[in-house]
Design an enzyme around this catalytic site. Sequence first.
Site, PDB file in Angstrom:
ATOM      1  N   HIS A  14       0.814  -1.216   0.000  1.00  0.00           N
ATOM      2  CA  HIS A  14       0.000   0.000   0.000  1.00  0.00           C
ATOM      3  C   HIS A  14       0.852   1.272   0.000  1.00  0.00           C
ATOM      4  O   HIS A  14       0.306   2.377   0.009  1.00  0.00           O
ATOM      5  CB  HIS A  14      -0.940   0.027   1.204  1.00  0.00           C
ATOM      6  CG  HIS A  14      -2.186  -0.792   1.018  1.00  0.00           C
ATOM      7  ND1 HIS A  14      -2.576  -1.784   1.887  1.00  0.00           N
ATOM      8  CD2 HIS A  14      -3.142  -0.761   0.042  1.00  0.00           C
ATOM      9  CE1 HIS A  14      -3.707  -2.327   1.461  1.00  0.00           C
ATOM     10  NE2 HIS A  14      -4.067  -1.739   0.346  1.00  0.00           N
ATOM     11  N   ARG A  26     -15.675  -4.166   0.433  1.00  0.00           N
ATOM     12  CA  ARG A  26     -15.509  -2.721   0.295  1.00  0.00           C
ATOM     13  C   ARG A  26     -15.438  -2.374  -1.184  1.00  0.00           C
ATOM     14  O   ARG A  26     -15.287  -3.259  -2.021  1.00  0.00           O
ATOM     15  CB  ARG A  26     -14.242  -2.230   1.011  1.00  0.00           C
ATOM     16  CG  ARG A  26     -12.958  -2.777   0.427  1.00  0.00           C
ATOM     17  CD  ARG A  26     -11.733  -2.298   1.203  1.00  0.00           C
ATOM     18  NE  ARG A  26     -11.576  -0.864   1.129  1.00  0.00           N
ATOM     19  CZ  ARG A  26     -10.873  -0.239   0.176  1.00  0.00           C
ATOM     20  NH1 ARG A  26     -10.258  -0.920  -0.768  1.00  0.00           N
ATOM     21  NH2 ARG A  26     -10.772   1.069   0.165  1.00  0.00           N
ATOM     22  N   ASN A  70     -13.568   0.032  -4.230  1.00  0.00           N
ATOM     23  CA  ASN A  70     -12.534   0.952  -4.663  1.00  0.00           C
ATOM     24  C   ASN A  70     -12.909   1.343  -6.093  1.00  0.00           C
ATOM     25  O   ASN A  70     -13.731   0.684  -6.723  1.00  0.00           O
ATOM     26  CB  ASN A  70     -11.154   0.304  -4.601  1.00  0.00           C
ATOM     27  CG  ASN A  70     -10.071   1.316  -4.912  1.00  0.00           C
ATOM     28  OD1 ASN A  70     -10.134   2.443  -4.463  1.00  0.00           O
ATOM     29  ND2 ASN A  70      -9.100   0.921  -5.722  1.00  0.00           N
ATOM     30  N   TYR A  73      -2.918  10.208  -8.264  1.00  0.00           N
ATOM     31  CA  TYR A  73      -2.593   8.811  -7.976  1.00  0.00           C
ATOM     32  C   TYR A  73      -3.384   7.861  -8.870  1.00  0.00           C
ATOM     33  O   TYR A  73      -2.841   6.886  -9.390  1.00  0.00           O
ATOM     34  CB  TYR A  73      -2.878   8.508  -6.501  1.00  0.00           C
ATOM     35  CG  TYR A  73      -2.821   7.037  -6.181  1.00  0.00           C
ATOM     36  CD1 TYR A  73      -1.598   6.369  -6.131  1.00  0.00           C
ATOM     37  CD2 TYR A  73      -3.983   6.301  -5.972  1.00  0.00           C
ATOM     38  CE1 TYR A  73      -1.542   5.014  -5.870  1.00  0.00           C
ATOM     39  CE2 TYR A  73      -3.940   4.949  -5.706  1.00  0.00           C
ATOM     40  CZ  TYR A  73      -2.719   4.309  -5.659  1.00  0.00           C
ATOM     41  OH  TYR A  73      -2.674   2.952  -5.414  1.00  0.00           O
ATOM     42  N   LYS A  74      -4.657   8.149  -9.060  1.00  0.00           N
ATOM     43  CA  LYS A  74      -5.490   7.276  -9.876  1.00  0.00           C
ATOM     44  C   LYS A  74      -5.221   7.460 -11.372  1.00  0.00           C
ATOM     45  O   LYS A  74      -5.758   6.718 -12.193  1.00  0.00           O
ATOM     46  CB  LYS A  74      -6.975   7.508  -9.570  1.00  0.00           C
ATOM     47  CG  LYS A  74      -7.406   7.012  -8.188  1.00  0.00           C
ATOM     48  CD  LYS A  74      -8.881   7.308  -7.954  1.00  0.00           C
ATOM     49  CE  LYS A  74      -9.343   6.997  -6.533  1.00  0.00           C
ATOM     50  NZ  LYS A  74      -9.517   5.557  -6.269  1.00  0.00           N
TER      51      LYS A  74
END
Lengths: 205, 356
Positions: free
Chosen positions: B201, B231, B233, B324-325
Amino acid sequence: MSKTIFPPSIKSRPVYATLEPRPGNAHVVIADGEGAEALADLLAKAPDRAAMLAQMHILYAPGPTGTDQWAAVQTLGAAQSYRAPTIAAMLPRLTKVVSEAHMGTQFYLTGTEGLIGQAEREIMMTGLPFAAIQKEHRGSTLRRVQCVHCKGITENVALDPFVCSHCGLSLYVRDHYSRRIAAFQGVNIDAEDPGLVPAAVERFK
Amino acid sequence: MSLDFKPELGDFFKDETFRDDFTFKNSPAAIARFPFPFDRDDYMYSVNMEPHISGRPGSVFEKTFDVDEHYVSEMIDRAKVLAEDPLRCQSLPHMTLAGWDLLELIMDSNARDYPQWFSLHKNGNQWHWINRPLGIDHKFTFLDESTLPYGPMEYITRQTQGDFSLQDERDGNLWMDAGMITTQADWSLDFDVGMNFMEWHAPVPLAHEKQVFDRALKFLLKLQNGSPVRRFNWTMTVNPLLDTAPETYPKWGPTKASLTQDNLGSKQHLRVELQALFRLPRSNAIAFSIRAYLGKFEELVTMPKWGRRLHRVLRDIHPDIAAYKGFARNQPAMVEWLAKYDDGKPTSPGWWPTPE
Ligand code: HEM
């Protein structure tokens, strides 16, 4: 010379401390370049220097920028002292020494990140406890970088971006680090805009 | 490329591509059940985990592993990725038992949840597995690798949508020691295999400082067999390319520079990962499933609430997250395109498309 200060970074980037003498029945020192100075400092702190040297096996190679302190290493008087011309040439012997190590062996890795990382990888593969490994960085900050595209590793990277020595792509150097590969990650810098490669900066010395 | 299965599309599964001519699209039914990941008009990293229990009928939360209309074509795409680069599937030697655990979890779940497509008959360790959509009918011995054509993790994940990684638990940490990763949002299994929770991470911005990973790891170490969690993302992908791997970035990177206001609605995809975590019974490892859903912007805005909300989320996103993405360069274009679908009206809480 004091230990290297690296700027704060991400959590996969290795961190280093100062070597401390620890009780053990064998002391394996793996060092390159200026790591010889950390070894001298370590011995200066040893409660019983002669006893430690009598159980010590030193594997040493000159550093990537040419620092060769073999003369000083040799005169320390360890039970076994060995000089390899390069890290790559050291690896076969390192593998054997590590595979024959036992619980109670203390490992002291010091010098460049490439040396420390490759030695740590060999020790990890034997399953010996991490706690027996100490690492102190000294000397050159040149990086060992794996190209994420072709998987080739380029040693002693100084520039960012640099040209992959295997596939020729221009790569930027990330701080993301794999202990299994013992390398930082290099990623193509002009993937989205082919040909737009910024001027290289000397980031590592 | 030779396939070791003989797909049977029937009238549910679509024949489509995630490469070259990119014929992938969602049917109206698939759009209606798209897992839109935003339950409010803004987004920030958080420890967003909830029990993975059966949710609304027809939704992607209904079954343990969602099998949808893209199943067969996704499995063909995975086979192609693996033929080009076998390093996308790796398992360190001590992870074989965890692979068997995963095989059992998926076979049991899918035979129970989709009896029309999958069957599993067990006679002691003599198992008979039938996968009708892929045309597989196979008898093997559970826990005997020599009776499978691949290792157990690879065998079952070549037949399951979504990426999978297997985490060994040691020294109070989780170690990603195996994985089948062919539909990843730009991270490399080959580089990350063997890392621990904090190391893999490491590149994520903001979340470490917010203690997201410390808290998530603490939570996961207590995960119990039989009580999985899930979850969301999400990220952005140009073209319906499942395999956005760093390895092939020079091939797909240039498509990020190809967006215009005219083609954005069909080329730009919201990529949602429905992730679930399962404690495995024999190995005590944790399986992590990462199921990617692609939705074209023009498909998503058919739900007025989603159009409004996506516009607001992307307009206001923290710049470090956009960077970041990997969509910072296209953020202004996306926001401009989406603005047409935001009339400023309030949106209802929660991610379901209705009420607006
Ligand atoms: C044990 C299972 C898990 C695995 C194997 C896993 C793996 C990964 C990987 C490989 C990345 C990409 C990192 C990169 O940029 O190279 C990532 C990103 C991320 N992970 Fe996890 N993860 C796991 C569990 C979790 C959990 C429980 C959380 C809960 C908070 C979490 C939160 C995140 C976030 C916030 C990101 C950044 C995603 C983005 O902005 O696109 N992960 N994870």
